[in-house]
Design a protein around this motif. Structure first.
Motif, PDB file in Angstrom:
ATOM      1  N   THR A 136       0.837  -1.209   0.000  1.00 48.76           N
ATOM      2  CA  THR A 136       0.000   0.000   0.000  1.00 48.76           C
ATOM      3  C   THR A 136       0.868   1.253   0.000  1.00 48.76           C
ATOM      4  O   THR A 136       1.821   1.364   0.783  1.00 48.76           O
ATOM      5  CB  THR A 136      -0.922  -0.005   1.238  1.00 48.76           C
ATOM      6  N   LEU A 137       0.523   2.169  -0.901  1.00 47.26           N
ATOM      7  CA  LEU A 137       1.262   3.432  -1.006  1.00 47.26           C
ATOM      8  C   LEU A 137       0.457   4.560  -0.371  1.00 47.26           C
ATOM      9  O   LEU A 137      -0.773   4.568  -0.460  1.00 47.26           O
ATOM     10  CB  LEU A 137       1.521   3.767  -2.481  1.00 47.26           C
ATOM     11  N   PRO A 138       1.141   5.547   0.236  1.00 43.65           N
ATOM     12  CA  PRO A 138       0.405   6.648   0.869  1.00 43.65           C
ATOM     13  C   PRO A 138      -0.238   7.578  -0.169  1.00 43.65           C
ATOM     14  O   PRO A 138       0.176   7.608  -1.324  1.00 43.65           O
ATOM     15  CB  PRO A 138       1.497   7.390   1.645  1.00 43.65           C
ATOM     16  N   GLU A 139      -1.230   8.312   0.272  1.00 47.01           N
ATOM     17  CA  GLU A 139      -1.850   9.334  -0.581  1.00 47.01           C
ATOM     18  C   GLU A 139      -0.891  10.512  -0.757  1.00 47.01           C
ATOM     19  O   GLU A 139       0.028  10.689   0.033  1.00 47.01           O
ATOM     20  CB  GLU A 139      -3.145   9.867   0.082  1.00 47.01           C
ATOM     21  N   GLY A 140      -1.172  11.318  -1.789  1.00 49.05           N
ATOM     22  CA  GLY A 140      -0.481  12.609  -1.916  1.00 49.05           C
ATOM     23  C   GLY A 140       0.899  12.563  -2.535  1.00 49.05           C
ATOM     24  O   GLY A 140       1.655  13.535  -2.441  1.00 49.05           O
ATOM     25  N   LEU A 141       1.271  11.431  -3.164  1.00 40.40           N
ATOM     26  CA  LEU A 141       2.587  11.376  -3.804  1.00 40.40           C
ATOM     27  C   LEU A 141       2.511  11.973  -5.209  1.00 40.40           C
ATOM     28  O   LEU A 141       1.505  11.852  -5.901  1.00 40.40           O
ATOM     29  CB  LEU A 141       3.075   9.927  -3.915  1.00 40.40           C
ATOM     30  N   LYS A 142       3.598  12.599  -5.624  1.00 35.18           N
ATOM     31  CA  LYS A 142       3.726  13.075  -7.000  1.00 35.18           C
ATOM     32  C   LYS A 142       4.705  12.162  -7.730  1.00 35.18           C
ATOM     33  O   LYS A 142       5.549  11.511  -7.100  1.00 35.18           O
ATOM     34  CB  LYS A 142       4.311  14.502  -7.044  1.00 35.18           C
ATOM     35  N   GLU A 143       4.627  12.157  -9.063  1.00 37.52           N
ATOM     36  CA  GLU A 143       5.573  11.360  -9.857  1.00 37.52           C
ATOM     37  C   GLU A 143       7.005  11.739  -9.472  1.00 37.52           C
ATOM     38  O   GLU A 143       7.329  12.915  -9.309  1.00 37.52           O
ATOM     39  CB  GLU A 143       5.352  11.616 -11.349  1.00 37.52           C
ATOM     40  N   ASN A 144       7.841  10.708  -9.309  1.00 42.62           N
ATOM     41  CA  ASN A 144       9.273  10.838  -8.982  1.00 42.62           C
ATOM     42  C   ASN A 144       9.561  11.240  -7.537  1.00 42.62           C
ATOM     43  O   ASN A 144      10.709  11.491  -7.176  1.00 42.62           O
ATOM     44  CB  ASN A 144      10.001  11.793  -9.947  1.00 42.62           C
ATOM     45  N   ASP A 145       8.515  11.290  -6.682  1.00 34.96           N
ATOM     46  CA  ASP A 145       8.756  11.524  -5.254  1.00 34.96           C
ATOM     47  C   ASP A 145       9.468  10.312  -4.653  1.00 34.96           C
ATOM     48  O   ASP A 145       9.250   9.173  -5.088  1.00 34.96           O
ATOM     49  CB  ASP A 145       7.420  11.699  -4.496  1.00 34.96           C
ATOM     50  N   LYS A 146      10.262  10.568  -3.620  1.00 32.42           N
ATOM     51  CA  LYS A 146      10.891   9.473  -2.885  1.00 32.42           C
ATOM     52  C   LYS A 146       9.819   8.776  -2.060  1.00 32.42           C
ATOM     53  O   LYS A 146       8.973   9.435  -1.444  1.00 32.42           O
ATOM     54  CB  LYS A 146      11.995  10.028  -1.982  1.00 32.42           C
ATOM     55  N   LEU A 147       9.833   7.453  -2.051  1.00 32.27           N
ATOM     56  CA  LEU A 147       8.865   6.690  -1.250  1.00 32.27           C
ATOM     57  C   LEU A 147       9.335   6.675   0.209  1.00 32.27           C
ATOM     58  O   LEU A 147      10.535   6.795   0.477  1.00 32.27           O
ATOM     59  CB  LEU A 147       8.764   5.256  -1.782  1.00 32.27           C
ATOM     60  N   PRO A 148       8.382   6.515   1.170  1.00 32.97           N
ATOM     61  CA  PRO A 148       8.777   6.479   2.592  1.00 32.97           C
ATOM     62  C   PRO A 148       9.891   5.463   2.840  1.00 32.97           C
ATOM     63  O   PRO A 148      10.809   5.707   3.609  1.00 32.97           O
ATOM     64  CB  PRO A 148       7.487   6.073   3.309  1.00 32.97           C
ATOM     65  N   GLY A 240      19.996  19.070  -8.423  1.00 34.41           N
ATOM     66  CA  GLY A 240      18.779  19.671  -8.979  1.00 34.41           C
ATOM     67  C   GLY A 240      17.534  18.814  -8.816  1.00 34.41           C
ATOM     68  O   GLY A 240      16.442  19.217  -9.223  1.00 34.41           O
ATOM     69  N   TYR A 241      17.678  17.632  -8.184  1.00 32.78           N
ATOM     70  CA  TYR A 241      16.505  16.750  -8.024  1.00 32.78           C
ATOM     71  C   TYR A 241      15.387  17.454  -7.244  1.00 32.78           C
ATOM     72  O   TYR A 241      14.235  17.481  -7.686  1.00 32.78           O
ATOM     73  CB  TYR A 241      16.895  15.425  -7.337  1.00 32.78           C
ATOM     74  N   GLU A 242      15.731  17.998  -6.083  1.00 28.38           N
ATOM     75  CA  GLU A 242      14.724  18.631  -5.209  1.00 28.38           C
ATOM     76  C   GLU A 242      14.022  19.791  -5.921  1.00 28.38           C
ATOM     77  O   GLU A 242      12.792  19.903  -5.889  1.00 28.38           O
ATOM     78  CB  GLU A 242      15.369  19.149  -3.907  1.00 28.38           C
ATOM     79  N   GLU A 243      14.820  20.645  -6.589  1.00 23.43           N
ATOM     80  CA  GLU A 243      14.246  21.814  -7.284  1.00 23.43           C
ATOM     81  C   GLU A 243      13.277  21.368  -8.373  1.00 23.43           C
ATOM     82  O   GLU A 243      12.183  21.926  -8.521  1.00 23.43           O
ATOM     83  CB  GLU A 243      15.355  22.672  -7.917  1.00 23.43           C
ATOM     84  N   ARG A 244      13.684  20.343  -9.126  1.00 20.75           N
ATOM     85  CA  ARG A 244      12.809  19.863 -10.211  1.00 20.75           C
ATOM     86  C   ARG A 244      11.498  19.310  -9.638  1.00 20.75           C
ATOM     87  O   ARG A 244      10.431  19.531 -10.206  1.00 20.75           O
ATOM     88  CB  ARG A 244      13.534  18.820 -11.071  1.00 20.75           C
ATOM     89  N   GLN A 245      11.590  18.606  -8.502  1.00 23.10           N
ATOM     90  CA  GLN A 245      10.367  18.083  -7.877  1.00 23.10           C
ATOM     91  C   GLN A 245       9.451  19.231  -7.421  1.00 23.10           C
ATOM     92  O   GLN A 245       8.246  19.195  -7.625  1.00 23.10           O
ATOM     93  CB  GLN A 245      10.704  17.185  -6.674  1.00 23.10           C
ATOM     94  N   GLN A 250      10.213  17.556 -15.143  1.00 18.39           N
ATOM     95  CA  GLN A 250      10.707  16.198 -15.379  1.00 18.39           C
ATOM     96  C   GLN A 250      12.093  16.056 -14.754  1.00 18.39           C
ATOM     97  O   GLN A 250      12.892  16.986 -14.802  1.00 18.39           O
ATOM     98  CB  GLN A 250      10.809  15.925 -16.889  1.00 18.39           C
ATOM     99  N   GLN A 251      12.382  14.894 -14.190  1.00 17.77           N
ATOM    100  CA  GLN A 251      13.717  14.655 -13.653  1.00 17.77           C
ATOM    101  C   GLN A 251      14.705  14.347 -14.792  1.00 17.77           C
ATOM    102  O   GLN A 251      14.328  13.804 -15.821  1.00 17.77           O
ATOM    103  CB  GLN A 251      13.702  13.491 -12.655  1.00 17.77           C
ATOM    104  N   LYS A 252      15.960  14.699 -14.542  1.00 18.05           N
ATOM    105  CA  LYS A 252      17.013  14.394 -15.513  1.00 18.05           C
ATOM    106  C   LYS A 252      17.410  12.932 -15.297  1.00 18.05           C
ATOM    107  O   LYS A 252      17.886  12.562 -14.214  1.00 18.05           O
ATOM    108  CB  LYS A 252      18.196  15.330 -15.257  1.00 18.05           C
ATOM    109  N   GLN A 253      17.163  12.114 -16.322  1.00 22.77           N
ATOM    110  CA  GLN A 253      17.373  10.665 -16.175  1.00 22.77           C
ATOM    111  C   GLN A 253      18.661  10.186 -16.812  1.00 22.77           C
ATOM    112  O   GLN A 253      19.113  10.738 -17.800  1.00 22.77           O
ATOM    113  CB  GLN A 253      16.238   9.910 -16.880  1.00 22.77           C
TER     114      GLN A 253
END
Length: 326
Positions: A136-148, A240-245, A250-253
Motif C-alpha cells: 500500500t502506497l500513501p496518498e499525496g505522492l507526485k511522480e518521482n517523489d521518494k517513497l517512505p 537539482g533533483y529537489e528543485e525539479r520536484q 521532469q527529472q534528468k534521467q
C-alpha cells in the motif's frame, strides 16, 4: 590493408549485430533481444552481450557500437562490488562483451525494487491505484517523489509477452517460490539496492528503481543476469533533483529513455503499422556516445575501446581460450 582501414570507419564494423559461433561442448544456443547465449556441457553459460538495441519490445535495425560492452562491463563491476552480499553466477569475463558463468535454475519471479514513484509505478498510481503488488502506497505522492521506504514489486517472468505484477502473497500461495527462499530473495534485494544506492550517490546519482534476477544451483541462491545497468535500472541526477520536484519538472534521467523519446517523437511506439525512423550513421554514433557517457557516469571510470578491427574474431578467440581453462 587500405580496404580494412576504410571499413573501420563504418560504424557497423565494430558492432556485434549477431553471432554464429560453435564451441566445443556446446549443447544449446539462445538468441535473446540483446544477448546471444551459448550453453556449454549443460553446465556453463557463455553470454555475448551484442550491440543490438531494443525499445518497445522491438529490436531496432541498426546495432549500436560499444553498447554491449557498456552493459557487460557495468554489470561485471556491480556484480563484483556486491559479491560479499550474495554469490553471483559469474566465473570469468574473458572479453569486454562476454560473461561466462554457471547455469542456475532461475526463480520464476523478477525482484523489482523501487525507492521512488517512477515509471510503471507512477502510471499505476496516477490511474488511482494505491496498492501495488500487495504494497500500500500513501496518498499525496507526485511522480518521482521518494517513497517512505523502498518497496519490492515483483513480476512474474513471462516466457512470451509481458511480465505481470504479482504480490508476495500470491507468490507464496501459488508455490512459485518457497517461503524460505522468498524471504532470502527479499533480504538480498534490499541489501543489493542499499549498496547500489550508495555507489550511485558517490557518482552524484540516485538509483530510482531496478530489478534483480536470482537462480539456484546445488541448494545455493545466486544473483544472475545483469545488475544496475541503464537497461535494468533507472537513475536520476542528484543535482537539482529537489528543485525539479518542487517545480513539477521532469527529472534528468540516466537510462535508455532518450532512445524511447527519439522514437516517440518520430512516430514509433512499437505498434502495428508503425515504422522505425531511419537510423543514420550520425544517429547511431550519437546513441553510441550516449551509452559511453552512461558508462563513465555510472562507474566513474574512463571507457576503453578495445583494439582490433574484427570484433567477432576477437570475441570468439577470447571465449575459446576461456573455455579451455574450465
Amino acid at each position: 590493408m587500405s580496404h580494412i582501414s576504410h571499413l573501420k570507419s563504418d560504424n557497423t564494423m565494430n558492432a556485434i549485430k549477431e553471432t554464429h559461433f560453435n564451441f566445443e561442448g556446446q549443447t544449446a544456443f539462445y538468441k535473446g533481444k540483446v544477448r546471444d547465449v551459448y550453453t556449454i556441457k549443460d553446465k556453463y553459460l557463455v553470454m555475448v552481450v551484442s550491440d543490438r538495441i531494443s525499445a518497445f519490445d522491438v529490436v531496432l535495425p541498426e546495432p549500436i557500437p560499444y553498447k554491449g560492452q557498456v552493459l557487460n562491463q557495468i554489470a561485471a563491476k556491480f556484480l563484483k562490488a556486491t559479491s560479499d552480499i550474495v554469490p553471483n553466477w559469474v566465473i570469468n569475463i574473458p572479453d569486454p562483451s562476454v560473461t561466462i558463468g554457471r547455469i542456475c535454475e532461475p526463480f520464476k519471479v523478477e525482484m523489482v525494487i523501487r525507492g521512488y514513484l517512477a515509471g510503471h509505478a507512477a502510471r499505476e498510481y496516477a490511474a488511482g491505484k494505491r496498492t501495488l503488488c500487495g504494497v500500500t502506497l500513501p496518498e499525496g505522492l507526485k511522480e518521482n517523489d521518494k517513497l517512505p521506504e523502498p518497496i519490492i514489486t515483483p513480476t512474474t517472468k513471462a516466457a512470451i509477452g509481458h511480465d505481470e505484477d504479482i504480490s508476495r502473497e500470491d507468490i507464496l500461495a501459488k508455490g512459485i517460490v518457497s517461503k524460505q527462499d522468498y524471504e532470502q530473495l527479499e533480504a538480498y534485494t534490499r541489501a543489493l539496492f542499499a549498496r547500489g544506492t550508495e555507489i550511485a550517490a558517490a557518482q552524484g546519482l540516485i538509483l530510482v528503481d531496478t530489478k534483480y534476477e536470482f537462480g539456484k544451483v546445488d541448494g545455493t541462491i545466486y544473483l544472475i543476469d545483469e545488475i544496475h545497468t541503464p537497461d535494468s535500472s533507472r537513475y536520476f541526477y542528484s543535482e537539482g533533483y529537489e528543485e525539479r520536484q518542487q517545480h513539477g519538472e521532469q527529472q534528468k534521467q540516466l537510462s535508455k529513455e532518450f532512445v524511447r523519446r527519439w522514437l516517440i517523437e518520430n512516430g514509433f511506439q512499437g505498434k502495428d503499422g508503425q515504422t522505425v525512423p531511419e537510423m543514420t550513421p550520425e544517429k547511431v554514433e550519437s546513441i553510441s556516445e550516449r551509452y559511453i557517457e552512461l558508462y563513465e557516469r555510472i562507474t566513474g571510470e574512463k571507457f576503453v575501446k578495445p583494439e582490433g578491427d574484427n570484433v567477432l574474431n576477437r570475441v570468439e578467440g577470447a571465449i575459446k581460450s576461456a573455455l579451455a581453462t574450465l
